[in-house]
Motif scaffolding. Structure first.
Motif, PDB file in Angstrom:
ATOM      1  N   ALA A 132       0.800  -1.277  -0.088  1.00 16.23           N
ATOM      2  CA  ALA A 132       0.140   0.048  -0.200  1.00 16.23           C
ATOM      3  C   ALA A 132       0.803   1.260   0.124  1.00 16.23           C
ATOM      4  CB  ALA A 132      -0.891  -0.013   1.133  1.00 16.23           C
ATOM      5  N   LEU A 133       0.320   2.164  -0.691  1.00  8.31           N
ATOM      6  CA  LEU A 133       1.165   3.469  -0.896  1.00  8.31           C
ATOM      7  C   LEU A 133       0.298   4.620  -0.388  1.00  8.31           C
ATOM      8  CD1 LEU A 133       3.368   3.200  -4.173  1.00  8.31           C
ATOM      9  CD2 LEU A 133       4.197   3.771  -1.839  1.00  8.31           C
ATOM     10  N   HIS A 134       0.732   5.575  -0.063  1.00 10.85           N
ATOM     11  CA  HIS A 134       0.241   6.889   0.447  1.00 10.85           C
ATOM     12  C   HIS A 134       0.980   8.022   0.050  1.00 10.85           C
ATOM     13  CE1 HIS A 134      -1.877   9.896   2.834  1.00 10.85           C
ATOM     14  NE2 HIS A 134      -3.039   9.131   2.968  1.00 10.85           N
ATOM     15  N   ARG A 135       0.005   9.030  -0.702  1.00  9.62           N
ATOM     16  CA  ARG A 135       0.716  10.210  -1.057  1.00  9.62           C
ATOM     17  C   ARG A 135       1.629  10.798  -0.140  1.00  9.62           C
ATOM     18  NH1 ARG A 135      -2.323  13.766  -5.373  1.00  9.62           N
ATOM     19  NH2 ARG A 135      -0.250  14.518  -5.701  1.00  9.62           N
ATOM     20  N   ASP A 136       1.063  11.005   1.181  1.00  7.61           N
ATOM     21  CA  ASP A 136       1.752  11.884   2.185  1.00  7.61           C
ATOM     22  C   ASP A 136       2.577  11.047   3.016  1.00  7.61           C
ATOM     23  OD1 ASP A 136       0.655  14.188   1.279  1.00  7.61           O
ATOM     24  OD2 ASP A 136      -1.219  13.597   2.268  1.00  7.61           O
ATOM     25  N   ALA A 137       2.666   9.523   2.836  1.00  5.60           N
ATOM     26  CA  ALA A 137       3.309   8.754   3.974  1.00  5.60           C
ATOM     27  C   ALA A 137       4.215   7.661   3.110  1.00  5.60           C
ATOM     28  CB  ALA A 137       2.383   8.064   4.902  1.00  5.60           C
ATOM     29  N   GLY A 138       4.277   7.724   2.015  1.00  3.35           N
ATOM     30  CA  GLY A 138       4.875   6.398   1.116  1.00  3.35           C
ATOM     31  C   GLY A 138       4.384   5.022   1.431  1.00  3.35           C
ATOM     32  N   SER A 139       5.100   4.208   1.864  1.00  2.00           N
ATOM     33  CA  SER A 139       4.583   2.986   2.321  1.00  2.00           C
ATOM     34  C   SER A 139       5.286   2.328   3.733  1.00  2.00           C
ATOM     35  CB  SER A 139       5.014   1.696   1.274  1.00  2.00           C
ATOM     36  OG  SER A 139       6.535   1.973   1.015  1.00  2.00           O
ATOM     37  N   MET A 140       5.971   3.105   4.125  1.00  2.00           N
ATOM     38  CA  MET A 140       6.488   2.801   5.556  1.00  2.00           C
ATOM     39  C   MET A 140       5.526   2.823   6.818  1.00  2.00           C
ATOM     40  SD  MET A 140       9.418   2.297   4.109  1.00  2.00           S
ATOM     41  CE  MET A 140      10.580   1.889   5.106  1.00  2.00           C
ATOM     42  N   PHE A 141       4.778   1.847   6.708  1.00  2.00           N
ATOM     43  CA  PHE A 141       3.474   1.880   7.747  1.00  2.00           C
ATOM     44  C   PHE A 141       3.033   0.353   7.571  1.00  2.00           C
ATOM     45  CE2 PHE A 141       1.627   3.894   3.922  1.00  2.00           C
ATOM     46  CZ  PHE A 141       0.729   2.920   3.501  1.00  2.00           C
ATOM     47  N   PHE A 142       2.501   0.178   8.816  1.00  2.00           N
ATOM     48  CA  PHE A 142       1.972  -1.263   9.203  1.00  2.00           C
ATOM     49  C   PHE A 142       0.505  -1.003   9.171  1.00  2.00           C
ATOM     50  CE2 PHE A 142       5.470  -1.216  12.310  1.00  2.00           C
ATOM     51  CZ  PHE A 142       6.400  -2.173  11.741  1.00  2.00           C
ATOM     52  N   LEU A 143      -0.188  -2.030   8.866  1.00  2.00           N
ATOM     53  CA  LEU A 143      -1.717  -2.075   8.512  1.00  2.00           C
ATOM     54  C   LEU A 143      -2.450  -2.917   9.693  1.00  2.00           C
ATOM     55  CD1 LEU A 143      -2.046  -2.628   4.812  1.00  2.00           C
ATOM     56  CD2 LEU A 143      -2.182  -0.310   5.940  1.00  2.00           C
ATOM     57  N   GLY A 144      -3.478  -2.438  10.067  1.00  2.00           N
ATOM     58  CA  GLY A 144      -4.322  -3.283  11.102  1.00  2.00           C
ATOM     59  C   GLY A 144      -6.000  -3.245  10.509  1.00  2.00           C
ATOM     60  N   GLU A 145      -6.718  -4.179  11.030  1.00  2.00           N
ATOM     61  CA  GLU A 145      -8.061  -4.262  10.948  1.00  2.00           C
ATOM     62  C   GLU A 145      -8.979  -4.601  11.936  1.00  2.00           C
ATOM     63  OE1 GLU A 145      -5.353  -4.892   7.710  1.00  2.00           O
ATOM     64  OE2 GLU A 145      -6.164  -6.324   9.102  1.00  2.00           O
ATOM     65  N   ILE A 146     -10.051  -4.092  12.158  1.00  2.00           N
ATOM     66  CA  ILE A 146     -11.129  -4.218  13.275  1.00  2.00           C
ATOM     67  C   ILE A 146     -12.069  -4.753  12.428  1.00  2.00           C
ATOM     68  CG2 ILE A 146     -12.422  -4.030  15.388  1.00  2.00           C
ATOM     69  CD1 ILE A 146     -10.466  -1.402  15.647  1.00  2.00           C
ATOM     70  N   TYR A 147     -12.555  -6.005  12.367  1.00  7.74           N
ATOM     71  CA  TYR A 147     -13.694  -6.571  11.789  1.00  7.74           C
ATOM     72  C   TYR A 147     -14.887  -6.211  13.040  1.00  7.74           C
ATOM     73  CZ  TYR A 147     -11.567  -9.364   8.056  1.00  7.74           C
ATOM     74  OH  TYR A 147     -10.883  -9.603   6.836  1.00  7.74           O
ATOM     75  N   LEU A 148     -15.928  -5.519  12.318  1.00  6.18           N
ATOM     76  CA  LEU A 148     -16.993  -4.820  13.413  1.00  6.18           C
ATOM     77  C   LEU A 148     -18.430  -5.483  12.806  1.00  6.18           C
ATOM     78  CD1 LEU A 148     -15.985  -1.169  13.228  1.00  6.18           C
ATOM     79  CD2 LEU A 148     -15.667  -2.957  15.236  1.00  6.18           C
ATOM     80  N   ASP A 149     -19.283  -5.951  13.844  1.00  8.00           N
ATOM     81  CA  ASP A 149     -20.804  -6.206  13.600  1.00  8.00           C
ATOM     82  C   ASP A 149     -21.567  -5.038  13.346  1.00  8.00           C
ATOM     83  OD1 ASP A 149     -21.136  -5.622  16.283  1.00  8.00           O
ATOM     84  OD2 ASP A 149     -21.783  -7.342  16.785  1.00  8.00           O
ATOM     85  N   LEU A 150     -20.967  -3.837  13.399  1.00 12.18           N
ATOM     86  CA  LEU A 150     -21.364  -2.593  13.452  1.00 12.18           C
ATOM     87  C   LEU A 150     -21.396  -1.714  11.945  1.00 12.18           C
ATOM     88  CD1 LEU A 150     -22.642   0.133  15.120  1.00 12.18           C
ATOM     89  CD2 LEU A 150     -20.212   0.575  15.528  1.00 12.18           C
ATOM     90  N   ALA A 151     -22.373  -1.406  11.472  1.00  8.59           N
ATOM     91  CA  ALA A 151     -22.453  -0.885  10.130  1.00  8.59           C
ATOM     92  C   ALA A 151     -21.909   0.656  10.335  1.00  8.59           C
ATOM     93  CB  ALA A 151     -23.619  -0.835   9.332  1.00  8.59           C
ATOM     94  N   LEU A 152     -20.742   1.082   9.445  1.00  9.73           N
ATOM     95  CA  LEU A 152     -19.999   2.295   9.608  1.00  9.73           C
ATOM     96  C   LEU A 152     -19.829   2.798   8.215  1.00  9.73           C
ATOM     97  CD1 LEU A 152     -16.949   1.916  12.148  1.00  9.73           C
ATOM     98  CD2 LEU A 152     -19.192   3.169  12.249  1.00  9.73           C
ATOM     99  N   PRO A 153     -20.077   3.927   7.832  1.00 10.51           N
ATOM    100  CA  PRO A 153     -20.145   4.440   6.321  1.00 10.51           C
ATOM    101  C   PRO A 153     -18.662   4.191   5.783  1.00 10.51           C
ATOM    102  CG  PRO A 153     -20.059   6.433   7.898  1.00 10.51           C
ATOM    103  CD  PRO A 153     -20.423   5.129   8.673  1.00 10.51           C
ATOM    104  N   ALA A 154     -18.536   3.533   4.576  1.00  6.98           N
ATOM    105  CA  ALA A 154     -17.354   3.336   3.827  1.00  6.98           C
ATOM    106  C   ALA A 154     -16.781   4.952   3.682  1.00  6.98           C
ATOM    107  CB  ALA A 154     -17.630   2.532   2.661  1.00  6.98           C
ATOM    108  N   THR A 155     -15.382   4.779   3.729  1.00  5.92           N
ATOM    109  CA  THR A 155     -14.603   5.750   3.306  1.00  5.92           C
ATOM    110  C   THR A 155     -14.193   5.616   1.766  1.00  5.92           C
ATOM    111  OG1 THR A 155     -12.665   4.804   4.388  1.00  5.92           O
ATOM    112  CG2 THR A 155     -13.805   6.441   5.530  1.00  5.92           C
ATOM    113  N   PRO A 156     -14.071   6.641   1.000  1.00  9.36           N
ATOM    114  CA  PRO A 156     -13.715   6.418  -0.464  1.00  9.36           C
ATOM    115  C   PRO A 156     -12.254   6.199  -0.680  1.00  9.36           C
ATOM    116  CG  PRO A 156     -13.796   9.000   0.267  1.00  9.36           C
ATOM    117  CD  PRO A 156     -14.204   8.156   1.290  1.00  9.36           C
ATOM    118  N   PRO A 157     -12.015   5.362  -1.906  1.00 10.92           N
ATOM    119  CA  PRO A 157     -10.701   4.841  -2.163  1.00 10.92           C
ATOM    120  C   PRO A 157      -9.843   5.950  -2.940  1.00 10.92           C
ATOM    121  CG  PRO A 157     -12.084   4.184  -3.774  1.00 10.92           C
ATOM    122  CD  PRO A 157     -13.082   4.686  -2.582  1.00 10.92           C
ATOM    123  N   VAL A 158      -8.698   6.049  -2.883  1.00 12.21           N
ATOM    124  CA  VAL A 158      -8.091   7.164  -3.593  1.00 12.21           C
ATOM    125  C   VAL A 158      -7.229   6.596  -4.926  1.00 12.21           C
ATOM    126  CG1 VAL A 158      -7.364   8.285  -1.529  1.00 12.21           C
ATOM    127  CG2 VAL A 158      -5.842   6.620  -2.350  1.00 12.21           C
TER     128      VAL A 158
END
Length: 365
Positions: A165-191
């Motif tokens: 994964a690459l980000h314009r303001d952060a390159g790729s030097m980051f870790f990823l993590g997730e929380i699987y939820l049974d709660l509906a939250l509004p999706a955030t748009p891709p870039v």
């Protein structure tokens, strides 16, 4: 509390916990299933049998954790706070020091699995405090989860040609993590994708593991060979590994977007002295007890002392290819009768790389 309001509060809590950004993705990843199936069918996962074992569950969050209706994604920067300007050039220069053992930047500090997972759990707890009983499960590179797919769908970046994964303001030097939820939250748009026609990561790969944009053969990747692969390292790839003893950062070091890489806000990822700038002879001399001591709380510990010696032996052999060195030859000779067949074989190969041995292996074409 409505979804947008809760997400706004979750962003503030995430920042307090050291995360750089969070997003939300839906659970329909069916569009990614064919690509995953093709990658597995080609055998590109190598000996990572767990990837094939879980199969398409990786692309089906609601099957992995029943009741999941949305996935909160998060990224956390990991460059040590003291990382100087021009760090990419500095790291490339270290690869030209054959006697120094190079550990991937992400692994020089504390084990990110523990750091990210623990803070994701705290974030989930805060959400539960706000909404009441919450069905959830946290992950960070620890289960059949399509992390980059979820990250890109939720706007944490785009998939780079090296598959990270690459980000314009952060390159790729980051870790990823997730929380699987049974709660509906509004999706955030891709870039949008901003790699364009750049081939820097493809061209720099020492073993040419990036076969084409977005197509990685893990079996050739130095990170896979030094971390995931348990057996002998293929002979043709050993000379290409240089002095990399745990992981490889080349595709990230050369990426133009990493000039924007951010420093970590947490001290957990500060580089340990024992894992940075160390001579191969010193690293190879570690007993198992010393290995466990120096890698306590580190992601390196999971490969074990045997694979550590295997990796360092390959780097020492590559150093001997550059120039004969009595200290390296002596260190290797001290382990020619090591109890492990894996270690013995790599030690014998390393000693054979010395020009004076008369059996120096030629690099592959």
């Amino acid at each position: 509390m409505d979804g947008p309001s809760l997400l706004a509060r979750a962003r503030a809590w995430a920042a307090e916990l050291g995360f750089s950004q969070i997003g939300v993705a839906g659970v329909d990843l069916s569009a990614a299933e064919q690509g995953l199936a093709d990658w597995l069918a080609a055998g590109f996962h190598g000996s990572m049998d767990y990837m094939a074992r879980h199969g398409l569950r990786r692309a089906r969050p609601a099957e992995l954790v029943p009741g999941t209706v949305s996935v909160l994604t998060a990224r956390m920067d990991y460059l040590p706070a003291a990382t100087p300007e021009g760090w990419q050039a500095i790291e490339f220069a270290r690869l030209q020091l054959p006697h120094e053992g190079i550990v991937s930047l992400y692994a020089r500090g504390r084990d990110y699995h523990k750091v990210v997972r623990g803070r994701l759990q705290k974030l989930a707890d805060r959400i539960a405090d706000a909404v009441g009983p919450l069905g959830h499960r946290v992950f960070t590179d620890s289960a059949p989860v399509l992390e980059v797919e979820l990250a890109t769908r939720s706007g944490l970046g785009w998939r780079g040609r090296h598959t990270l994964a690459l980000h314009r303001d952060a390159g790729s030097m980051f870790f990823l993590g997730e929380i699987y939820l049974d709660l509906a939250l509004p999706a955030t748009p891709p870039v949008a994708d901003h790699c364009g026609s750049c081939r820097a990561c493809i061209d720099v790969c020492p073993t040419q593991a990036i076969l084409a944009p977005y197509r990685l053969d893990a079996r050739r990747c130095i990170s896979y060979l030094t971390i995931e692969h348990a057996g002998p390292i293929p002979l043709a790839l050993r000379p290409l590994m240089g002095n990399r003893i745990y992981g490889c950062d080349d595709c990230q070091l050369t990426c133009p977007w990493n000039k924007f890489a951010q420093r970590a806000t947490l001290p957990d990822f500060d580089a340990r002295e024992a894992l940075t700038g160390r001579d191969l002879v010193d690293l190879f001399a570690w007993s198992e007890a010393e290995f466990l001591h120096h890698t306590e709380g580190s992601p390196i510990r999971r490969i074990g002392h045997e694979r550590w010696l295997r990796n360092v032996a390959v780097a020492m052999g590559n150093a001997l290819r550059v120039a004969d060195d009595a200290a390296i030859r002596s260190a290797l000779a001290a382990r020619v009768a090591h109890p492990s067949e894996l270690v013995r074989e790599h030690v014998a190969w390393a000693l054979g790389q010395c020009p004076r041995s008369g059996t120096r292996a030629r690099p592959p074409p």
